[in-house]
Scaffold this motif. Structure first.
Motif, PDB file in Angstrom:
ATOM      1  N   UNK A  40     -20.548 -11.967 -39.398  1.00 20.99           N
ATOM      2  CA  UNK A  40     -20.613 -12.830 -40.458  1.00 20.99           C
ATOM      3  C   UNK A  40     -21.830 -12.657 -40.519  1.00 20.99           C
ATOM      4  N   UNK A  41     -21.791 -13.226 -42.279  1.00 23.95           N
ATOM      5  CA  UNK A  41     -22.948 -12.811 -42.613  1.00 23.95           C
ATOM      6  C   UNK A  41     -23.512 -14.232 -43.207  1.00 23.95           C
ATOM      7  N   UNK A  42     -24.970 -14.781 -42.680  1.00 22.62           N
ATOM      8  CA  UNK A  42     -25.344 -16.330 -42.535  1.00 22.62           C
ATOM      9  C   UNK A  42     -26.149 -16.689 -44.320  1.00 22.62           C
ATOM     10  N   UNK A  43     -26.517 -15.359 -44.511  1.00 22.27           N
ATOM     11  CA  UNK A  43     -27.445 -15.456 -45.672  1.00 22.27           C
ATOM     12  C   UNK A  43     -27.275 -13.202 -46.634  1.00 22.27           C
ATOM     13  N   UNK A  50      -6.566  -2.947 -38.366  1.00 23.24           N
ATOM     14  CA  UNK A  50      -6.420  -3.990 -38.697  1.00 23.24           C
ATOM     15  C   UNK A  50      -8.142  -4.534 -39.287  1.00 23.24           C
ATOM     16  N   UNK A  51      -7.873  -4.760 -40.322  1.00 26.05           N
ATOM     17  CA  UNK A  51      -9.127  -5.477 -41.279  1.00 26.05           C
ATOM     18  C   UNK A  51      -8.921  -6.592 -41.847  1.00 26.05           C
ATOM     19  N   UNK A  52      -9.544  -8.036 -41.043  1.00 27.43           N
ATOM     20  CA  UNK A  52      -8.564  -9.297 -42.642  1.00 27.43           C
ATOM     21  C   UNK A  52     -10.265  -9.857 -42.769  1.00 27.43           C
ATOM     22  N   UNK A  53     -10.247 -10.322 -44.088  1.00 24.22           N
ATOM     23  CA  UNK A  53     -11.703 -10.533 -44.822  1.00 24.22           C
ATOM     24  C   UNK A  53     -11.552 -12.489 -44.702  1.00 24.22           C
ATOM     25  N   UNK A  54     -11.673 -13.624 -43.333  1.00 22.10           N
ATOM     26  CA  UNK A  54     -11.651 -14.965 -43.127  1.00 22.10           C
ATOM     27  C   UNK A  54     -11.695 -15.591 -44.368  1.00 22.10           C
ATOM     28  N   UNK A  55     -13.258 -14.615 -44.876  1.00 24.14           N
ATOM     29  CA  UNK A  55     -13.588 -15.146 -46.639  1.00 24.14           C
ATOM     30  C   UNK A  55     -14.992 -14.547 -46.643  1.00 24.14           C
ATOM     31  N   UNK A  81     -17.765 -14.323 -46.342  1.00 22.91           N
ATOM     32  CA  UNK A  81     -18.535 -13.907 -45.108  1.00 22.91           C
ATOM     33  C   UNK A  81     -18.582 -13.062 -43.801  1.00 22.91           C
ATOM     34  N   UNK A  82     -17.161 -13.789 -44.059  1.00 23.25           N
ATOM     35  CA  UNK A  82     -16.916 -13.927 -42.215  1.00 23.25           C
ATOM     36  C   UNK A  82     -15.361 -12.764 -42.468  1.00 23.25           C
ATOM     37  N   UNK A  83     -15.514 -12.065 -41.739  1.00 25.93           N
ATOM     38  CA  UNK A  83     -14.359 -10.681 -41.514  1.00 25.93           C
ATOM     39  C   UNK A  83     -13.866 -10.477 -39.561  1.00 25.93           C
ATOM     40  N   UNK A  84     -12.609  -9.918 -39.404  1.00 26.69           N
ATOM     41  CA  UNK A  84     -12.220  -9.832 -38.012  1.00 26.69           C
ATOM     42  C   UNK A  84     -11.377  -8.899 -38.421  1.00 26.69           C
TER      43      UNK A  84
END
Length: 253
Positions: free
Chosen positions: A97-100, A45-50, A52-55
């Motif tokens: 997490x993608x900071x940029x 399972x993969x969830x995109x929090x926003x 730039x972020x996913x778990x």
């Protein structure tokens, strides 16, 4: 008499993606006690929090039942009674997490529990167990014509292994072979960093180093490892790579 099946269901629902899988393989082999059977169940399972972020979360369970699969020079030299059953379960969680557009952080942790039961005959069986975890974090920086990857990895587990040895008695036959269980703990940490520089449109070089600290009953050592490599693309359809590196890794994770 060999057959198997493999089935996977995958999908995307809004910001959630998933994959459920099942795998089976069995064979009778080509001689007595040469059969093997394996079953694997997996869920991802993969969830995109926003943006730039996913778990992610991954579950996996594997079961194997097999006889004597060792192939020796003499085809008649095998055990008609040896059986081995293995059960392995693992749970993996991850974070991104993608900071940029240039900077990205990856992290994961894995827990695994494995049991191997070896039946020498109908009266003798040996049980081996391994359980532990591996955690890692990695940062990737992408520059103009170069990139830098750095990270930290830690592994810690207990390896419970059987060790046969003689047990002496005051009466005939005076000693017999018995199997005792011994724990072999391992604690291993590695820090690393390596960068890749593009020298031209067809040639790039990679260089870096890592430091590993291993503490265990069978190995206690600290070591610095170096890494260097060339990547050459003389044509669009041809890539040549030449690496040279040193490593220290005692863990099986």
């Amino acid at each position: 008499d060999t057959w198997g099946d493999d089935a996977t269901v995958a999908g995307i629902a809004d910001r959630l993606s998933f994959s459920l899988g099942q795998y089976h393989l069995e064979t009778d082999g080509f001689r007595e006690n040469n059969d093997s059977e394996q079953d694997v169940l997996s869920a991802f399972f993969q969830y995109e929090v926003d943006p730039d972020s996913s778990v992610l979360l991954e579950l996996r369970d594997t079961e194997t039942d097999e006889g004597d699969l060792l192939l020796l020079y003499d085809p008649t030299f095998y055990s008609p009674t040896l059986r081995q059953k293995e059960e392995t379960s693992s749970v993996r969680a991850g974070f991104r997490r993608d900071f940029s557009p240039r900077s990205q952080l990856l992290a994961s942790i894995l827990y695994q529990d494995a049991k191997i039961n070896t039946f020498v005959d109908s009266e003798t069986n040996v049980l081996s167990k391994v359980d532990g975890y591996a955690a890692s974090v990695q940062h990737i920086w992408r520059g103009d014509g170069w990139n830098l990857t750095s990270g930290l990895r830690h592994v810690e587990y207990d390896d419970d292994q059987p060790a046969p040895g003689p047990t002496f008695m005051p009466f005939p036959p005076f000693f017999e072979i018995q199997t005792n269980q011994f724990k072999y703990p391992l604690d291993e940490t590695t820090a690393y960093a390596y960068g890749t520089v593009e020298l031209s449109g067809h040639l790039s070089v990679t260089a870096g180093a890592s430091a590993t600290s291993t503490e265990g009953q069978l190995l206690d050592k600290n070591q610095v490892n170096r890494k260097v490599g060339l990547d050459w693309e003389p044509l669009e359809c041809t890539t040549g790579r030449q690496p040279a590196f040193r490593t220290q890794q005692a863990s099986s994770f």
